[in-house]
Design a protein around this motif. Structure first.
Motif, PDB file in Angstrom:
ATOM      1  N   LEU A 104       0.788  -1.139  -0.089  1.00 52.82           N
ATOM      2  CA  LEU A 104       0.078   0.083  -0.185  1.00 52.82           C
ATOM      3  C   LEU A 104       0.979   1.378   0.006  1.00 52.82           C
ATOM      4  N   ILE A 105       1.826   1.283   0.520  1.00 50.00           N
ATOM      5  CA  ILE A 105       2.913   2.515   0.878  1.00 50.00           C
ATOM      6  C   ILE A 105       3.568   2.574  -0.608  1.00 50.00           C
ATOM      7  N   GLY A 106       3.763   1.329  -1.240  1.00 49.35           N
ATOM      8  CA  GLY A 106       4.492   1.700  -2.575  1.00 49.35           C
ATOM      9  C   GLY A 106       3.608   2.192  -3.448  1.00 49.35           C
ATOM     10  N   ILE A 107       2.338   1.635  -3.531  1.00 46.58           N
ATOM     11  CA  ILE A 107       1.100   2.305  -4.454  1.00 46.58           C
ATOM     12  C   ILE A 107       0.997   3.809  -4.118  1.00 46.58           C
ATOM     13  N   ILE A 108       0.918   4.093  -2.959  1.00 44.58           N
ATOM     14  CA  ILE A 108       0.523   5.416  -2.514  1.00 44.58           C
ATOM     15  C   ILE A 108       1.570   6.365  -3.082  1.00 44.58           C
ATOM     16  N   ASP A 109       2.803   5.937  -2.767  1.00 39.55           N
ATOM     17  CA  ASP A 109       4.124   6.642  -3.130  1.00 39.55           C
ATOM     18  C   ASP A 109       4.263   6.780  -4.483  1.00 39.55           C
ATOM     19  N   ALA A 110       4.110   5.858  -5.217  1.00 39.66           N
ATOM     20  CA  ALA A 110       4.144   5.823  -6.478  1.00 39.66           C
ATOM     21  C   ALA A 110       3.127   6.777  -7.285  1.00 39.66           C
ATOM     22  N   THR A 111       1.640   6.988  -6.917  1.00 44.12           N
ATOM     23  CA  THR A 111       0.711   7.747  -7.228  1.00 44.12           C
ATOM     24  C   THR A 111       1.168   9.356  -7.019  1.00 44.12           C
ATOM     25  N   MET A 112       1.686   9.424  -5.858  1.00 40.85           N
ATOM     26  CA  MET A 112       2.125  10.745  -5.507  1.00 40.85           C
ATOM     27  C   MET A 112       3.168  11.272  -6.512  1.00 40.85           C
ATOM     28  N   ALA A 113       4.037  10.324  -6.882  1.00 42.79           N
ATOM     29  CA  ALA A 113       5.158  10.799  -7.856  1.00 42.79           C
ATOM     30  C   ALA A 113       4.496  10.989  -9.284  1.00 42.79           C
ATOM     31  N   CYS A 114       3.461  10.203  -9.549  1.00 44.03           N
ATOM     32  CA  CYS A 114       2.741  10.451 -10.640  1.00 44.03           C
ATOM     33  C   CYS A 114       1.870  11.700 -10.804  1.00 44.03           C
ATOM     34  N   ILE A 115       1.516  12.306  -9.534  1.00 47.10           N
ATOM     35  CA  ILE A 115       0.609  13.705  -9.300  1.00 47.10           C
ATOM     36  C   ILE A 115       1.483  14.711  -9.637  1.00 47.10           C
ATOM     37  N   VAL A 116       2.918  14.607  -9.032  1.00 41.81           N
ATOM     38  CA  VAL A 116       4.071  15.408  -9.399  1.00 41.81           C
ATOM     39  C   VAL A 116       4.534  15.633 -10.816  1.00 41.81           C
ATOM     40  N   SER A 117       4.621  14.656 -11.584  1.00 43.95           N
ATOM     41  CA  SER A 117       4.942  14.469 -13.011  1.00 43.95           C
ATOM     42  C   SER A 117       3.691  15.168 -13.857  1.00 43.95           C
ATOM     43  N   TRP A 118       2.184  15.035 -13.260  1.00 41.95           N
ATOM     44  CA  TRP A 118       1.294  15.743 -13.819  1.00 41.95           C
ATOM     45  C   TRP A 118       1.349  17.255 -13.722  1.00 41.95           C
ATOM     46  N   LEU A 119       1.831  17.516 -12.628  1.00 44.02           N
ATOM     47  CA  LEU A 119       1.985  19.195 -12.164  1.00 44.02           C
ATOM     48  C   LEU A 119       3.346  19.861 -12.989  1.00 44.02           C
TER      49      LEU A 119
END
Length: 546
Positions: A104-119
């Motif tokens: 779960l931590i890995g999925i959440i951290d990866a999603t946060m990285a994707c949000i930053v890439s979008w920004l």
């Protein structure tokens, strides 16, 4: 006339041509030299030739269905067919229940990285929505992950709303397209829309808070190592909730939300310390893989949704850099909130310019715009252009031009205190003089609102927009001189006793714009060395007039 060696003349005569000589071409093999030179080009870069091959030719060369040109055809170039949510679950490659805390931590951290890439300017389709869990969040059985995925939809919608309201982005800054995904109240794709699954803001916050409490209970009842994992997971859920609530308060700011927003941002900073410290606890991406996490992400899943353009490699931000980005973002939002204490326009403008020099991200720049003026300076400028404060409007329409005109009025008073803005002044004793002053203030709303908006753009775009804004301020300068003439005439003052209050105020801002324009060229390295001496001379002249 059928002979190819005959040439026809207009007078009817024909002349036999001699046989053409054979042309010999001296071909040179440049293959090795070509591959040697292109090593200096990064993936996606094009060599620009101003005479033969420029940007227009490059864009015109794109052909749909051409594997070398069409980004959508990457799916047909040796890549295995990407699995969607249902297929991945059926194949056992996607777990929707019984996930370990580290997963779960890995999925959440990866999603946060994707949000930053979008920004940072990439598309949602190639970043956040490569997460298969976001395609059908209501089908996820694991409750913390389901609550988080629903919250991501709400968070994305809130971020996009904030940036769209501020209107300080260009195509290189941000891509607002959702590619068919229903952001906001219904976190699901268009094809599977179900109105019964709508989630409003309060329900989303309640879901996160509930999971946060459950995870904290598990942390207290677990062993040391497991305790750390559950605590790390709870910190991520708590950060998501507080960050979402803070953005809601920023986009819907009112006089009562200040202390709450600052407290939420402070809480986000505390949670980010825990998140960064425990980033290694989660599952990590596979080596030499484009996927940001070992499970749950499919980089090619949305490739068919992209327009026919050159294939663009989307590099997801590394996790440690993405988490640091969020930490700095929270700090910038906390700093941006200080604009609410700037009661004077000149102080606020200085704050905007100083904030811009820090090269802040698109979200913090947009938040600053909304925190200063509601509706945003962009909306205020649009309303003023449509007719200003004197235009007819609906009973519940926003009165931003009126509010901003009052801000400018106070700015004028504090700067030069013109007699025309004081009560019982002979300068506005005539209806014509009063009308001139009020119309001038209404006329000032648009250029000054645009000035504030320009301060929110990235540094390169600011220079282009400042050049256009200078033309508008030049016209405003002439109008200010006319107002001064009318006001002094109404007051019966002439000659040396006349005060050019309005034109002096506008001139001050014109000079500041000129200085900002000149200095931006130095910052962007647009000048040749031999131009420096007269650029500095111009800056000195402008500063001497301030």
């Amino acid at each position: 006339m059928g002979d190819v060696n005959d040439e026809y003349y207009g007078d009817g005569s024909m002349e036999t041509l001699s046989a053409p000589t054979e042309v010999t071409y001296n071909w040179v093999d440049i293959t090795d030299e070509f591959f040697k030179n292109i090593k200096d080009l990064q993936l996606g870069e094009l060599l620009h030739d101003g005479h033969l091959f420029g940007l227009f030719e490059a864009m015109s060369a794109i052909e749909m269905m051409d594997p070398k040109m069409d980004a959508g055809m990457l799916c047909n170039r040796g890549h295995p067919k990407p699995l969607n949510f249902q297929q991945a679950v059926a194949a056992g490659k996607l777990k929707i229940d019984d996930l370990d805390p580290s997963e779960l931590i890995g999925i959440i951290d990866a999603t946060m990285a994707c949000i930053v890439s979008w920004l940072e300017g990439h598309s949602l389709a190639q970043t956040v929505f490569t997460n298969l869990y976001l395609h059908q969040p209501h089908s996820i059985i694991n409750r913390p992950l389901r609550a988080y995925c629903i919250a991501v939809y709400k968070l994305l919608d809130c971020i996009r709303d904030c940036i769209n309201k501020a209107q300080v982005f260009e195509e290189e800054d941000f891509q607002p397209m959702s590619y068919g995904y229903c952001l906001g109240s219904n976190p699901q794709s268009v094809n599977t829309y179900d109105a019964s699954l709508d989630v409003n803001e309060q329900k989303c916050i309640a879901l996160l808070r509930e999971q946060e409490e459950e995870l904290n209970k598990k942390a207290r009842s677990s062993e040391d190592e497991a305790n750390n994992l559950w605590t790390a997971l709870a910190a991520r859920i708590r950060f998501t909730r507080m960050f979402y609530q803070a953005l809601l308060l920023i986009t819907k700011r009112d006089s009562q939300s200040g202390a709450d927003c600052v407290a939420l941002l402070n809480g986000c900073s505390e949670m980010m310390k825990v998140i960064i410290k425990t980033a290694s606890k989660g599952t990590q991406p596979l080596e030499n893989s484009d996927s940001p996490n070992a499970m749950g992400f499919e980089p090619m899943i949305n490739q068919r949704l992209l327009p026919p353009t050159f294939p663009r490699y989307t590099r997801i931000k590394p996790r440690n850099e993405a988490l640091q980005y969020f930490d700095e973002l929270i700090a910038r939002l906390r700093h941006a909130w200080k604009i609410t204490s700037c009661t004077n326009f000149h102080t606020a403008l200085d704050f905007f310019m100083e904030f811009s020099r820090s090269r802040a991200c698109i979200l913090s720049r947009s938040a600053l715009q909304l925190l200063y003026l509601s509706p945003s300076p962009a909306s205020t400028a649009s309303l003023a252009q449509a007719g200003g404060p004197h235009a007819p409007h609906a009973p519940h329409a926003p009165h931003a031009p009126h509010a901003f005109a009052d801000i400018l009025r106070e700015s004028l008073k504090s700067f030069v205190n013109p007699p025309a803005l004081t009560s019982r002044s002979p300068a506005i004793s005539t209806p014509q003089a009063r009308e001139f002053v009020e119309n001038f203030l209404a006329r000032c709303v648009r250029p000054f609102a645009v000035l504030v908006q320009v301060c929110g753009h990235n540094r390169a775009r600011q220079r282009d927009k400042l050049a256009l804004l200078l033309d508008e301020f030049a016209a405003l300068q002439e109008e200010a001189e006319s107002v001064d003439a009318v006001v002094t005439g109404a007051a019966g003052v002439a000659g040396a006793g006349a005060r050019a209050c309005f034109s002096t105020w506008v001139l001050y801002h014109v000079l500041r714009l000129m200085i900002a324009y000149l200095l931006s060229g130095l910052e962007l390295e647009l000048y040749a060395v031999h131009e420096y001496h007269y650029i500095f001379w111009l800056v000195d002249v402008d500063k001497s007039l301030l």
